[in-house]
Design a protein around this motif. Structure first.
Motif, PDB file in Angstrom:
ATOM      1  N   MET A   1     -59.737  48.171   3.069  1.00  0.00           N
ATOM      2  CA  MET A   1     -59.931  47.229   2.116  1.00  0.00           C
ATOM      3  C   MET A   1     -59.137  47.219   0.960  1.00  0.00           C
ATOM      4  N   GLY A   2     -58.779  48.510   0.730  1.00  0.00           N
ATOM      5  CA  GLY A   2     -58.221  48.636  -0.624  1.00  0.00           C
ATOM      6  C   GLY A   2     -59.171  48.790  -1.973  1.00  0.00           C
ATOM      7  N   ASP A   3     -58.565  48.111  -2.996  1.00  0.00           N
ATOM      8  CA  ASP A   3     -59.360  48.422  -4.083  1.00  0.00           C
ATOM      9  C   ASP A   3     -60.215  47.042  -4.530  1.00  0.00           C
ATOM     10  N   HIS A   4     -60.157  46.093  -3.484  1.00  0.00           N
ATOM     11  CA  HIS A   4     -60.849  44.723  -3.820  1.00  0.00           C
ATOM     12  C   HIS A   4     -61.704  44.563  -2.686  1.00  0.00           C
ATOM     13  N   TRP A   5     -62.822  44.031  -2.853  1.00  0.00           N
ATOM     14  CA  TRP A   5     -63.849  43.395  -1.958  1.00  0.00           C
ATOM     15  C   TRP A   5     -63.540  42.217  -1.535  1.00  0.00           C
ATOM     16  N   SER A   6     -63.554  41.935  -0.314  1.00  0.00           N
ATOM     17  CA  SER A   6     -63.484  40.663   0.224  1.00  0.00           C
ATOM     18  C   SER A   6     -64.624  39.680   0.247  1.00  0.00           C
ATOM     19  N   THR A   7     -64.611  38.747  -0.332  1.00  0.00           N
ATOM     20  CA  THR A   7     -66.018  37.794  -0.574  1.00  0.00           C
ATOM     21  C   THR A   7     -65.694  36.446   0.148  1.00  0.00           C
ATOM     22  N   SER A   8     -64.592  36.429   0.939  1.00  0.00           N
ATOM     23  CA  SER A   8     -64.244  35.149   1.495  1.00  0.00           C
ATOM     24  C   SER A   8     -65.217  34.366   2.550  1.00  0.00           C
ATOM     25  N   ARG A   9     -65.781  35.487   3.288  1.00  0.00           N
ATOM     26  CA  ARG A   9     -66.691  34.842   4.181  1.00  0.00           C
ATOM     27  C   ARG A   9     -68.304  34.288   3.462  1.00  0.00           C
ATOM     28  N   MET A  10     -68.685  35.046   2.556  1.00  0.00           N
ATOM     29  CA  MET A  10     -69.766  34.674   1.707  1.00  0.00           C
ATOM     30  C   MET A  10     -69.650  33.477   1.053  1.00  0.00           C
ATOM     31  N   GLU A  11     -68.287  33.286   0.334  1.00  0.00           N
ATOM     32  CA  GLU A  11     -68.003  32.098  -0.197  1.00  0.00           C
ATOM     33  C   GLU A  11     -67.959  30.663   0.657  1.00  0.00           C
ATOM     34  N   ALA A  12     -67.332  31.105   1.849  1.00  0.00           N
ATOM     35  CA  ALA A  12     -67.327  30.011   2.612  1.00  0.00           C
ATOM     36  C   ALA A  12     -68.730  29.526   3.163  1.00  0.00           C
ATOM     37  N   PHE A  13     -69.567  30.583   3.599  1.00  0.00           N
ATOM     38  CA  PHE A  13     -70.919  30.067   3.928  1.00  0.00           C
ATOM     39  C   PHE A  13     -71.718  29.200   2.827  1.00  0.00           C
ATOM     40  N   SER A  14     -71.452  29.922   1.414  1.00  0.00           N
ATOM     41  CA  SER A  14     -72.122  29.265   0.455  1.00  0.00           C
ATOM     42  C   SER A  14     -71.708  27.711   0.141  1.00  0.00           C
ATOM     43  N   ASP A  15     -70.040  27.742   0.355  1.00  0.00           N
ATOM     44  CA  ASP A  15     -69.693  26.285   0.084  1.00  0.00           C
ATOM     45  C   ASP A  15     -70.300  25.368   0.988  1.00  0.00           C
ATOM     46  N   GLY A  16     -70.523  25.775   2.297  1.00  0.00           N
ATOM     47  CA  GLY A  16     -71.244  25.019   3.506  1.00  0.00           C
ATOM     48  C   GLY A  16     -72.609  24.679   2.834  1.00  0.00           C
ATOM     49  N   VAL A  17     -73.239  25.748   2.404  1.00  0.00           N
ATOM     50  CA  VAL A  17     -74.588  25.446   1.916  1.00  0.00           C
ATOM     51  C   VAL A  17     -74.837  24.149   0.687  1.00  0.00           C
ATOM     52  N   PHE A  18     -73.785  24.386  -0.383  1.00  0.00           N
ATOM     53  CA  PHE A  18     -73.682  23.451  -1.090  1.00  0.00           C
ATOM     54  C   PHE A  18     -73.203  22.110  -0.813  1.00  0.00           C
ATOM     55  N   ALA A  19     -72.431  21.913   0.395  1.00  0.00           N
ATOM     56  CA  ALA A  19     -72.011  20.549   0.881  1.00  0.00           C
ATOM     57  C   ALA A  19     -73.141  20.141   1.613  1.00  0.00           C
ATOM     58  N   ILE A  20     -74.058  20.679   2.334  1.00  0.00           N
ATOM     59  CA  ILE A  20     -75.358  20.022   3.174  1.00  0.00           C
ATOM     60  C   ILE A  20     -75.971  19.632   1.794  1.00  0.00           C
ATOM     61  N   ALA A  21     -76.271  20.266   0.825  1.00  0.00           N
ATOM     62  CA  ALA A  21     -77.060  19.972  -0.281  1.00  0.00           C
ATOM     63  C   ALA A  21     -76.635  18.611  -0.858  1.00  0.00           C
TER      64      ALA A  21
END
Length: 80
Positions: A1-21
């Motif tokens: 993963m290198g020096d950076h953490w991948s947050t793309s899956r968590m962001e995609a999930f939270s985007d879906g939750v915000f879209a539903i709300a």
């Protein structure tokens, strides 16, 4: 993963939750069947629902933007 953490899956999930709300907000807006004859008048009398929708939409949108800002910074966090 290198020096950076991948947050793309968590962001995609939270985007879906915000879209539903945000989508669920529109369910509160309705026009009574008695107002169908004078539709524009019926729509105008529902102004509190429209105001609540816009206010809630802007609130959720602001939280969504702040959420993405946090995740942008979280991607560069280290273990310490």
């Amino acid at each position: 993963m290198g020096d950076h953490w991948s947050t793309s899956r968590m962001e995609a999930f939270s985007d879906g939750v915000f879209a539903i709300a945000i989508t669920l907000l529109i369910l509160e807006i309705s026009i009574p069947e008695t107002a169908f004859e004078h539709l524009w008048s019926g729509i105008a009398h529902q102004w509190p629902s429209y105001l609540a929708y816009v206010t809630s939409f802007l609130t959720i949108g602001g939280i969504w933007a702040a959420h993405h800002g946090i995740f942008r910074r979280l991607a560069y966090a280290n273990q310490r």
